[in-house]
Design a protein around this motif. Structure first.
Motif, mmCIF file in Angstrom:
data_model
loop_
_atom_site.group_PDB
_atom_site.id
_atom_site.type_symbol
_atom_site.label_atom_id
_atom_site.label_comp_id
_atom_site.label_asym_id
_atom_site.label_seq_id
_atom_site.Cartn_x
_atom_site.Cartn_y
_atom_site.Cartn_z
ATOM 1 N N LEU A 193 3.893 4.539 -2.314
ATOM 2 C CA LEU A 193 4.724 3.471 -1.736
ATOM 3 C C LEU A 193 5.378 3.845 -0.409
ATOM 4 O O LEU A 193 6.307 3.181 0.029
ATOM 5 C CB LEU A 193 5.818 3.025 -2.733
ATOM 6 N N GLN A 194 4.881 4.902 0.249
ATOM 7 C CA GLN A 194 5.462 5.259 1.557
ATOM 8 C C GLN A 194 4.749 4.506 2.665
ATOM 9 O O GLN A 194 3.516 4.463 2.715
ATOM 10 C CB GLN A 194 5.377 6.777 1.802
ATOM 11 N N PHE A 195 5.531 3.932 3.554
ATOM 12 C CA PHE A 195 4.981 3.127 4.658
ATOM 13 C C PHE A 195 4.110 4.024 5.545
ATOM 14 O O PHE A 195 4.550 5.115 5.937
ATOM 15 C CB PHE A 195 6.147 2.556 5.471
ATOM 16 N N PRO A 196 2.903 3.549 5.865
ATOM 17 C CA PRO A 196 1.977 4.447 6.582
ATOM 18 C C PRO A 196 2.278 4.644 8.066
ATOM 19 O O PRO A 196 1.369 4.706 8.880
ATOM 20 C CB PRO A 196 0.616 3.781 6.370
ATOM 21 N N GLU A 197 3.562 4.798 8.396
ATOM 22 C CA GLU A 197 3.946 5.256 9.734
ATOM 23 C C GLU A 197 4.346 6.725 9.653
ATOM 24 O O GLU A 197 4.435 7.400 10.662
ATOM 25 C CB GLU A 197 5.137 4.444 10.264
ATOM 26 N N LYS A 198 4.586 7.210 8.427
ATOM 27 C CA LYS A 198 4.989 8.599 8.219
ATOM 28 C C LYS A 198 3.734 9.453 8.019
ATOM 29 O O LYS A 198 2.690 8.947 7.596
ATOM 30 C CB LYS A 198 5.916 8.710 7.009
ATOM 31 N N LEU A 199 3.868 10.753 8.285
ATOM 32 C CA LEU A 199 2.678 11.599 8.431
ATOM 33 C C LEU A 199 1.661 11.474 7.285
ATOM 34 O O LEU A 199 0.481 11.201 7.527
ATOM 35 C CB LEU A 199 3.091 13.069 8.590
ATOM 36 N N ILE A 200 2.109 11.690 6.043
ATOM 37 C CA ILE A 200 1.121 11.808 4.958
ATOM 38 C C ILE A 200 0.385 10.490 4.679
ATOM 39 O O ILE A 200 -0.864 10.466 4.697
ATOM 40 C CB ILE A 200 1.773 12.455 3.714
ATOM 41 N N PRO A 201 1.090 9.360 4.489
ATOM 42 C CA PRO A 201 0.320 8.130 4.277
ATOM 43 C C PRO A 201 -0.466 7.703 5.516
ATOM 44 O O PRO A 201 -1.544 7.104 5.391
ATOM 45 C CB PRO A 201 1.393 7.088 3.926
ATOM 46 N N LEU A 202 0.053 8.044 6.707
ATOM 47 C CA LEU A 202 -0.684 7.707 7.930
ATOM 48 C C LEU A 202 -2.031 8.429 7.955
ATOM 49 O O LEU A 202 -3.077 7.846 8.256
ATOM 50 C CB LEU A 202 0.137 8.107 9.166
ATOM 51 N N VAL A 203 -2.009 9.706 7.581
ATOM 52 C CA VAL A 203 -3.245 10.487 7.609
ATOM 53 C C VAL A 203 -4.229 9.970 6.555
ATOM 54 O O VAL A 203 -5.420 9.806 6.831
ATOM 55 C CB VAL A 203 -2.912 11.985 7.401
ATOM 56 N N ILE A 204 -3.734 9.671 5.380
ATOM 57 C CA ILE A 204 -4.638 9.181 4.326
ATOM 58 C C ILE A 204 -5.267 7.857 4.755
ATOM 59 O O ILE A 204 -6.495 7.676 4.686
ATOM 60 C CB ILE A 204 -3.879 9.001 2.986
ATOM 61 N N THR A 205 -4.438 6.925 5.222
ATOM 62 C CA THR A 205 -4.964 5.588 5.522
ATOM 63 C C THR A 205 -5.826 5.607 6.793
ATOM 64 O O THR A 205 -6.867 4.953 6.832
ATOM 65 C CB THR A 205 -3.827 4.550 5.631
ATOM 66 N N ASN A 206 -5.431 6.371 7.793
ATOM 67 C CA ASN A 206 -6.268 6.455 9.006
ATOM 68 C C ASN A 206 -7.604 7.121 8.695
ATOM 69 O O ASN A 206 -8.646 6.703 9.190
ATOM 70 C CB ASN A 206 -5.564 7.258 10.107
ATOM 71 N N ALA A 207 -7.553 8.160 7.877
ATOM 72 C CA ALA A 207 -8.802 8.867 7.544
ATOM 73 C C ALA A 207 -9.786 7.894 6.906
ATOM 74 O O ALA A 207 -10.955 7.797 7.315
ATOM 75 C CB ALA A 207 -8.509 10.039 6.605
ATOM 76 N N LEU A 208 -9.308 7.138 5.933
ATOM 77 C CA LEU A 208 -10.192 6.220 5.217
ATOM 78 C C LEU A 208 -10.693 5.098 6.121
ATOM 79 O O LEU A 208 -11.791 4.577 5.918
ATOM 80 C CB LEU A 208 -9.462 5.624 4.002
ATOM 81 N N ALA A 209 -9.878 4.746 7.126
ATOM 82 C CA ALA A 209 -10.272 3.668 8.045
ATOM 83 C C ALA A 209 -11.122 4.198 9.201
ATOM 84 O O ALA A 209 -11.480 3.437 10.110
ATOM 85 C CB ALA A 209 -9.021 2.978 8.580
ATOM 86 N N GLY A 210 -11.419 5.492 9.218
ATOM 87 C CA GLY A 210 -12.251 6.056 10.278
ATOM 88 C C GLY A 210 -11.520 6.199 11.602
ATOM 89 O O GLY A 210 -12.134 6.322 12.656
ATOM 90 N N LYS A 211 -10.165 6.185 11.533
ATOM 91 C CA LYS A 211 -9.369 6.275 12.764
ATOM 92 C C LYS A 211 -8.948 7.717 13.044
ATOM 93 O O LYS A 211 -8.958 8.554 12.130
ATOM 94 C CB LYS A 211 -8.105 5.414 12.613
ATOM 95 N N PRO A 212 -8.476 7.998 14.279
ATOM 96 C CA PRO A 212 -8.001 9.351 14.598
ATOM 97 C C PRO A 212 -6.795 9.738 13.739
ATOM 98 O O PRO A 212 -6.014 8.882 13.336
ATOM 99 C CB PRO A 212 -7.584 9.251 16.063
ATOM 100 N N LEU A 213 -6.674 11.042 13.495
ATOM 101 C CA LEU A 213 -5.524 11.583 12.751
ATOM 102 C C LEU A 213 -4.650 12.291 13.784
ATOM 103 O O LEU A 213 -4.937 13.435 14.170
ATOM 104 C CB LEU A 213 -5.998 12.558 11.672
#
Ligand code: NAD
Ligand code: TYD
Length: 358
Positions: A193-213
């Motif tokens: 439930l952490q908003f994906p602007e913070k490091l860990i959820p950002l990395v997980i969601t960007n990785a899955l979306a094929g975006k830069p980390l």
């Protein structure tokens, strides 16, 4: 018996409300302004649960807070509401002053008036628990001993400066007006439930979306990561048995450099959800310009809460990050709704354009 939680639709607040009702069954009045960081979808499982009463509104709205205290007569206030993202505080500090400083001031003022209206037995039991951060202590060098409750305040970002100000107000309201306060200063949280602007959820969601980390600077900045359920357990424990007027440093004893965390998550994703093209997620890592004034290292010595209140984290970083990753992989809908902005529709669907202040 009931408690008033502020910011209970945010990351830690929603985890706390869910854990609280599960662990204690005690009702919660949840006051949250529903800024971009507030997400009612996180509390969907409580939609028809009478033990959770959600009220949309700001902590700076003195009349609303006074009305809620008078109507619901909580035995405690647990104060999570804040603007919480360092990068946003650098771009636009004013909201941080409004919520973290003025908002906390108004909440303290209303809580003090309410506290004084209670009878002797109710006053004995009343608590105001302020949830704060280790960032108020500034940055550590590589060989410095970790932060503890006696470390001098040295906030470096607009976020941490406003949290430091709120901590001082809480302390002053205890010493000057006798409000029974408790403060926790916790290290970086991660989990569901952490908003994906913070490091860990950002990395997980960007990785899955094929975006830069994106890794700021050299990626060697160190944080002490605590699984969110462990933080919630610490808050419950301090509320139950903390000594009035005291502060408690809460941390995971898990110091990790950002780049190591990101590589670790990439490795877990390679195993759990291999990329379609057979390449490694770590190839998506991109070093970007550093955050201005970026604190190099945070670490917490959690001996006091361990010795006095027998709290210790249940998760290691390895178990906590595995649970976190599994949650994000299983909750694609929650992630998509945040990414496409449709999580905001929950507010309109449930509360209309107006706010509900019942
Ligand atoms: P978050 O940004 O995810 O959630 C904040 C919540 O507060 C949101 O639901 C938002 O709508 C609400 N809010 C904002 N302004 C408000 C206002 N004026 N009135 C009422 N509600 C308002 O934050 P989080 O990560 O869950 O952090 C919660 C608290 O814990 C904060 O006080 C933060 O400083 C502290 N903290 C966070 C961490 C961390 O790693 N996330 C670590 C230590 C301490
Ligand atoms: P963050 O999750 O924003 O928490 P905080 O700034 O409160 O510690 O950031 C954690 C660390 O990760 C911090 O050192 C900044 C860094 N970071 C990146 O390298 N890239 C990013 O995209 C983000 C959001 C953070």
């Amino acid at each position: 018996m009931t408690i008033l939680v502020t910011g209970g639709a945010g990351f830690i607040g929603s985890n706390f409300v869910l854990d609280w009702i599960d662990a204690t069954g005690e009702p919660v009045v949840n006051l949250d302004k529903l800024t971009y960081a507030g997400n009612l979808a996180s509390l969907a499982s409580l939609k028809d649960d009478a033990r959770h009463r959600f009220v949309r509104g700001g902590i700076e709205d003195a009349a609303l807070v006074e009305q809620l205290l008078a109507t619901h007569r909580p035995r405690a206030v647990v104060h999570f509401a804040a603007e919480s993202h360092v990068d946003r505080s650098i771009r636009g500090p004013e909201e941080f002053l409004t919520t973290n400083v003025i908002g906390t001031f108004r909440l303290l003022t209303a809580a003090t008036a309410y506290f004084r209206s209670l009878d002797e037995a109710e006053r004995q039991g009343f608590r105001f628990l302020h949830v704060s951060t280790d960032e108020v202590y500034g940055a550590l060098g590589p060989d410095d001993t970790p932060f503890r409750e006696t470390t001098a305040y040295a906030p470096n970002s607009p976020y941490s400066a406003t949290k430091a100000a709120s901590d001082h107000l809480v302390r002053a309201w205890h010493h000057t007006y006798g409000l029974p306060v408790l403060t926790t200063n916790c290290s970086n949280n991660y989990g569901p439930l952490q908003f994906p602007e913070k490091l860990i959820p950002l990395v997980i969601t960007n990785a899955l979306a094929g975006k830069p980390l994106p890794i700021y600077g050299d990626g060697k900045q160190v944080r002490d990561w605590l699984y969110v359920a462990d933080h919630c357990a610490a808050v419950r424990r301090v509320l139950e048995a903390g000594r009035l007027g005291e502060t408690y440093a809460v941390g995971g004893g898990n110091e990790w450099a950002n780049i190591d965390i990101v590589r670790h998550i990439c490795g877990l994703l390679d195993a759990a959800r291999p990329r379609a093209d057979g390449r490694r997620y770590a190839e998506q890592i991109t070093f970007v310009t550093d955050r201005p004034g970026h604190d190099r290292r945070y670490a917490i010595d959690a001996k006091k809460i361990g010795d006095e209140l027998a709290w210790a984290p249940a998760e290691t970083f390895e178990t906590g990050i595995a649970k976190t990753l599994a949650w994000y992989l299983d909750h694609h809908e929650w992630v998509t709704a945040v990414q496409d902005g449709s999580y905001r529709d929950w507010i309109t669907a449930q509360y209309g354009d107006d706010h509900d202040a019942s």
